[in-house]
Design a protein around this motif. Structure first.
Motif, PDB file in Angstrom:
ATOM      1  N   THR A  11       0.846  -1.189   0.000  1.00 40.88           N
ATOM      2  CA  THR A  11       0.000   0.000   0.000  1.00 40.88           C
ATOM      3  C   THR A  11       0.878   1.233   0.000  1.00 40.88           C
ATOM      4  OG1 THR A  11      -1.795  -1.099   1.195  1.00 40.88           O
ATOM      5  CG2 THR A  11      -1.747   1.301   1.300  1.00 40.88           C
ATOM      6  N   GLU A  12       0.598   2.138  -0.922  1.00 40.52           N
ATOM      7  CA  GLU A  12       1.284   3.426  -0.964  1.00 40.52           C
ATOM      8  C   GLU A  12       0.271   4.514  -0.649  1.00 40.52           C
ATOM      9  OE1 GLU A  12       3.674   6.366  -4.089  1.00 40.52           O
ATOM     10  OE2 GLU A  12       3.002   4.385  -4.769  1.00 40.52           O
ATOM     11  N   LYS A  13       0.490   5.227   0.462  1.00 43.71           N
ATOM     12  CA  LYS A  13      -0.416   6.308   0.854  1.00 43.71           C
ATOM     13  C   LYS A  13      -0.002   7.576   0.118  1.00 43.71           C
ATOM     14  CE  LYS A  13      -1.514   4.171   5.071  1.00 43.71           C
ATOM     15  NZ  LYS A  13      -1.822   3.614   6.060  1.00 43.71           N
ATOM     16  N   LEU A  14      -0.942   8.149  -0.635  1.00 42.84           N
ATOM     17  CA  LEU A  14      -0.636   9.310  -1.466  1.00 42.84           C
ATOM     18  C   LEU A  14      -1.097  10.635  -0.874  1.00 42.84           C
ATOM     19  CD1 LEU A  14      -1.595   7.913  -4.972  1.00 42.84           C
ATOM     20  CD2 LEU A  14       0.657   8.060  -3.949  1.00 42.84           C
ATOM     21  N   PHE A  15      -2.223  10.613  -0.156  1.00 44.43           N
ATOM     22  CA  PHE A  15      -2.814  11.867   0.324  1.00 44.43           C
ATOM     23  C   PHE A  15      -3.662  11.594   1.550  1.00 44.43           C
ATOM     24  CE2 PHE A  15      -6.566  14.659   0.416  1.00 44.43           C
ATOM     25  CZ  PHE A  15      -5.948  15.891   0.535  1.00 44.43           C
ATOM     26  N   GLU A  16      -3.578  12.486   2.529  1.00 44.38           N
ATOM     27  CA  GLU A  16      -4.458  12.410   3.690  1.00 44.38           C
ATOM     28  C   GLU A  16      -5.043  13.792   3.919  1.00 44.38           C
ATOM     29  OE1 GLU A  16      -4.781  10.639   8.159  1.00 44.38           O
ATOM     30  OE2 GLU A  16      -3.149  10.032   6.855  1.00 44.38           O
ATOM     31  N   GLY A  17      -6.355  13.910   3.722  1.00 41.41           N
ATOM     32  CA  GLY A  17      -7.033  15.187   3.873  1.00 41.41           C
ATOM     33  C   GLY A  17      -7.945  15.206   5.080  1.00 41.41           C
ATOM     34  N   LYS A  18      -8.769  16.237   5.146  1.00 44.93           N
ATOM     35  CA  LYS A  18      -9.711  16.401   6.252  1.00 44.93           C
ATOM     36  C   LYS A  18     -10.822  15.348   6.204  1.00 44.93           C
ATOM     37  CE  LYS A  18     -13.026  19.834   7.061  1.00 44.93           C
ATOM     38  NZ  LYS A  18     -13.500  21.201   6.978  1.00 44.93           N
ATOM     39  N   VAL A  19     -11.202  14.921   5.004  1.00 46.88           N
ATOM     40  CA  VAL A  19     -12.311  13.994   4.845  1.00 46.88           C
ATOM     41  C   VAL A  19     -11.875  12.628   4.325  1.00 46.88           C
ATOM     42  CG1 VAL A  19     -14.541  13.611   3.693  1.00 46.88           C
ATOM     43  CG2 VAL A  19     -13.914  15.906   4.447  1.00 46.88           C
ATOM     44  N   VAL A  20     -10.949  12.592   3.379  1.00 44.80           N
ATOM     45  CA  VAL A  20     -10.577  11.320   2.750  1.00 44.80           C
ATOM     46  C   VAL A  20      -9.064  11.115   2.722  1.00 44.80           C
ATOM     47  CG1 VAL A  20     -12.621  11.258   1.260  1.00 44.80           C
ATOM     48  CG2 VAL A  20     -10.504  12.271   0.405  1.00 44.80           C
ATOM     49  N   GLN A  23      -4.999   6.094  -1.468  1.00 41.65           N
ATOM     50  CA  GLN A  23      -3.888   5.151  -1.491  1.00 41.65           C
ATOM     51  C   GLN A  23      -3.945   4.331  -2.770  1.00 41.65           C
ATOM     52  OE1 GLN A  23      -5.174   3.146   2.144  1.00 41.65           O
ATOM     53  NE2 GLN A  23      -5.441   1.220   0.994  1.00 41.65           N
ATOM     54  N   ILE A  24      -2.787   3.784  -3.143  1.00 41.56           N
ATOM     55  CA  ILE A  24      -2.718   2.838  -4.257  1.00 41.56           C
ATOM     56  C   ILE A  24      -2.241   1.521  -3.678  1.00 41.56           C
ATOM     57  CG2 ILE A  24      -1.604   2.224  -6.428  1.00 41.56           C
ATOM     58  CD1 ILE A  24      -1.490   5.153  -7.139  1.00 41.56           C
ATOM     59  N   ASP A  25      -3.021   0.479  -3.904  1.00 39.42           N
ATOM     60  CA  ASP A  25      -2.669  -0.861  -3.444  1.00 39.42           C
ATOM     61  C   ASP A  25      -2.196  -1.694  -4.623  1.00 39.42           C
ATOM     62  OD1 ASP A  25      -3.529  -0.136  -0.934  1.00 39.42           O
ATOM     63  OD2 ASP A  25      -5.119  -1.639  -0.796  1.00 39.42           O
ATOM     64  N   ASP A  26      -1.070  -2.375  -4.441  1.00 38.60           N
ATOM     65  CA  ASP A  26      -0.652  -3.423  -5.371  1.00 38.60           C
ATOM     66  C   ASP A  26      -1.318  -4.685  -4.858  1.00 38.60           C
ATOM     67  OD1 ASP A  26       1.109  -1.840  -6.948  1.00 38.60           O
ATOM     68  OD2 ASP A  26       2.623  -1.987  -5.384  1.00 38.60           O
ATOM     69  N   VAL A  27      -2.044  -5.384  -5.735  1.00 42.81           N
ATOM     70  CA  VAL A  27      -2.789  -6.567  -5.304  1.00 42.81           C
ATOM     71  C   VAL A  27      -2.446  -7.773  -6.171  1.00 42.81           C
ATOM     72  CG1 VAL A  27      -4.726  -5.218  -4.391  1.00 42.81           C
ATOM     73  CG2 VAL A  27      -4.808  -6.023  -6.758  1.00 42.81           C
ATOM     74  N   GLU A  28      -2.577  -8.936  -5.534  1.00 39.09           N
ATOM     75  CA  GLU A  28      -2.481 -10.191  -6.269  1.00 39.09           C
ATOM     76  C   GLU A  28      -3.890 -10.634  -6.581  1.00 39.09           C
ATOM     77  OE1 GLU A  28      -1.301 -14.836  -5.588  1.00 39.09           O
ATOM     78  OE2 GLU A  28      -0.187 -13.335  -4.436  1.00 39.09           O
ATOM     79  N   LEU A  29      -4.172 -10.847  -7.858  1.00 35.26           N
ATOM     80  CA  LEU A  29      -5.502 -11.243  -8.314  1.00 35.26           C
ATOM     81  C   LEU A  29      -5.730 -12.735  -8.103  1.00 35.26           C
ATOM     82  CD1 LEU A  29      -5.416  -9.203 -11.635  1.00 35.26           C
ATOM     83  CD2 LEU A  29      -6.503  -8.540  -9.487  1.00 35.26           C
ATOM     84  N   PRO A  30      -6.973 -13.178  -8.147  1.00 37.78           N
ATOM     85  CA  PRO A  30      -7.271 -14.608  -7.966  1.00 37.78           C
ATOM     86  C   PRO A  30      -6.535 -15.529  -8.947  1.00 37.78           C
ATOM     87  CG  PRO A  30      -9.285 -13.331  -7.832  1.00 37.78           C
ATOM     88  CD  PRO A  30      -8.197 -12.385  -8.266  1.00 37.78           C
ATOM     89  N   ASN A  31      -6.166 -14.993 -10.107  1.00 34.09           N
ATOM     90  CA  ASN A  31      -5.461 -15.832 -11.104  1.00 34.09           C
ATOM     91  C   ASN A  31      -3.938 -15.777 -10.944  1.00 34.09           C
ATOM     92  OD1 ASN A  31      -4.781 -13.329 -12.082  1.00 34.09           O
ATOM     93  ND2 ASN A  31      -5.770 -13.580 -14.076  1.00 34.09           N
ATOM     94  N   GLY A  32      -3.463 -15.118  -9.875  1.00 35.78           N
ATOM     95  CA  GLY A  32      -2.033 -15.050  -9.606  1.00 35.78           C
ATOM     96  C   GLY A  32      -1.337 -13.833 -10.189  1.00 35.78           C
ATOM     97  N   LYS A  33      -1.977 -13.115 -11.107  1.00 37.44           N
ATOM     98  CA  LYS A  33      -1.392 -11.905 -11.684  1.00 37.44           C
ATOM     99  C   LYS A  33      -1.521 -10.754 -10.683  1.00 37.44           C
ATOM    100  CE  LYS A  33      -2.128 -13.272 -16.440  1.00 37.44           C
ATOM    101  NZ  LYS A  33      -2.651 -12.924 -17.739  1.00 37.44           N
ATOM    102  N   THR A  34      -0.866  -9.645 -10.977  1.00 33.86           N
ATOM    103  CA  THR A  34      -0.943  -8.486 -10.094  1.00 33.86           C
ATOM    104  C   THR A  34      -1.583  -7.310 -10.812  1.00 33.86           C
ATOM    105  OG1 THR A  34       1.280  -7.746 -10.690  1.00 33.86           O
ATOM    106  CG2 THR A  34       1.090  -9.188  -8.750  1.00 33.86           C
ATOM    107  N   SER A  35      -2.091  -6.375 -10.010  1.00 31.62           N
ATOM    108  CA  SER A  35      -2.709  -5.169 -10.546  1.00 31.62           C
ATOM    109  C   SER A  35      -2.610  -4.074  -9.493  1.00 31.62           C
ATOM    110  CB  SER A  35      -4.177  -5.446 -10.901  1.00 31.62           C
ATOM    111  OG  SER A  35      -4.723  -4.358 -11.627  1.00 31.62           O
ATOM    112  N   LYS A  36      -3.054  -2.879  -9.865  1.00 29.96           N
ATOM    113  CA  LYS A  36      -3.074  -1.740  -8.938  1.00 29.96           C
ATOM    114  C   LYS A  36      -4.516  -1.309  -8.723  1.00 29.96           C
ATOM    115  CE  LYS A  36       1.481   0.164  -9.939  1.00 29.96           C
ATOM    116  NZ  LYS A  36       2.073  -0.096  -8.651  1.00 29.96           N
ATOM    117  N   ARG A  37      -4.813  -0.883  -7.504  1.00 27.21           N
ATOM    118  CA  ARG A  37      -6.137  -0.373  -7.157  1.00 27.21           C
ATOM    119  C   ARG A  37      -5.983   0.997  -6.503  1.00 27.21           C
ATOM    120  NH1 ARG A  37      -7.727  -3.708 -10.400  1.00 27.21           N
ATOM    121  NH2 ARG A  37      -8.606  -5.719  -9.819  1.00 27.21           N
ATOM    122  N   GLU A  38      -6.655   2.002  -7.060  1.00 28.66           N
ATOM    123  CA  GLU A  38      -6.703   3.331  -6.457  1.00 28.66           C
ATOM    124  C   GLU A  38      -7.883   3.322  -5.499  1.00 28.66           C
ATOM    125  OE1 GLU A  38      -7.145   5.915  -9.798  1.00 28.66           O
ATOM    126  OE2 GLU A  38      -5.126   5.480 -10.552  1.00 28.66           O
TER     127      GLU A  38
END
Length: 182
Positions: A11-20, A23-38
């Motif tokens: 997990t890479e934390k990009l911004f922390e504000g008053k309300v939100v 972060q960007i998460d690097d994830v391993e998918l069910p098929n073993g590949k990887t992806s990014k989630r904002e």
């Protein structure tokens, strides 16, 4: 592991504000590949479908900067740290409308945009309303106008796209279903 679970690798934390927070998460998918989630992390919120003794829906009109326009909505607000949703609901109702209620019932909780945010809204029905003599003041950066409408008028506001947000549309549909069941 659930069938579609995505395992967080980093997990890479990009911004922390008053309300939100963002972060960007690097994830391993069910098929073993990887992806990014904002992902937007949100503390959660409440929304209040408030009905006057005359069966009017209490709404507020306020400017919403992301849409660059004013919207008509049910009273709502974010949870404060450690605050129970029903406490937030009572506080927001008073701050935004000047009303307090005799009864507060939880209707449902729902995610607003689960594709990229974890915001969970708790929707309540407030009845037995009465104007408070000295209500809490609204937030200093919040400017709202109180509107009270019948269910039919609220439905018209949806058609005119003056009510144009999910929580308010959901609340109006709930009330329509409730009325239809009588």
């Amino acid at each position: 592991m659930h069938k579609f679970e995505e395992k967080t690798i980093h997990t890479e934390k990009l911004f922390e504000g008053k309300v939100v927070r963002l972060q960007i998460d690097d994830v391993e998918l069910p098929n073993g590949k990887t992806s990014k989630r904002e992902i937007i992390k949100h503390p959660g919120a409440v929304a209040v479908l408030a009905l006057t003794p005359e069966n009017k829906i209490v709404l507020v009109e306020q400017y919403r900067k992301p849409m660059e326009r004013a919207l008509v909505e049910i009273p709502a607000g974010k949870l404060e740290p450690g605050e129970k949703p029903e406490v937030t609901a009572v506080r927001e109702l008073e701050e935004e409308t000047g009303y307090e209620c005799n009864r507060l019932d939880h209707i449902i909780s729902f995610y607003t945009s689960p594709g990229f945010a974890d915001e969970l809204i708790h929707l309540y029905l407030a009845t037995g309303l009465r104007k408070k003599e000295n209500p809490r003041a609204a937030d200093e950066d919040e400017f709202v106008e109180l509107i009270e409408v019948s269910l039919e008028e609220a439905i018209q506001l949806v058609k005119e796209q003056k009510i144009f947000d999910a929580k308010t549309a959901y609340a109006i549909q709930y009330l329509q279903l409730k009325e239809a069941q009588k």
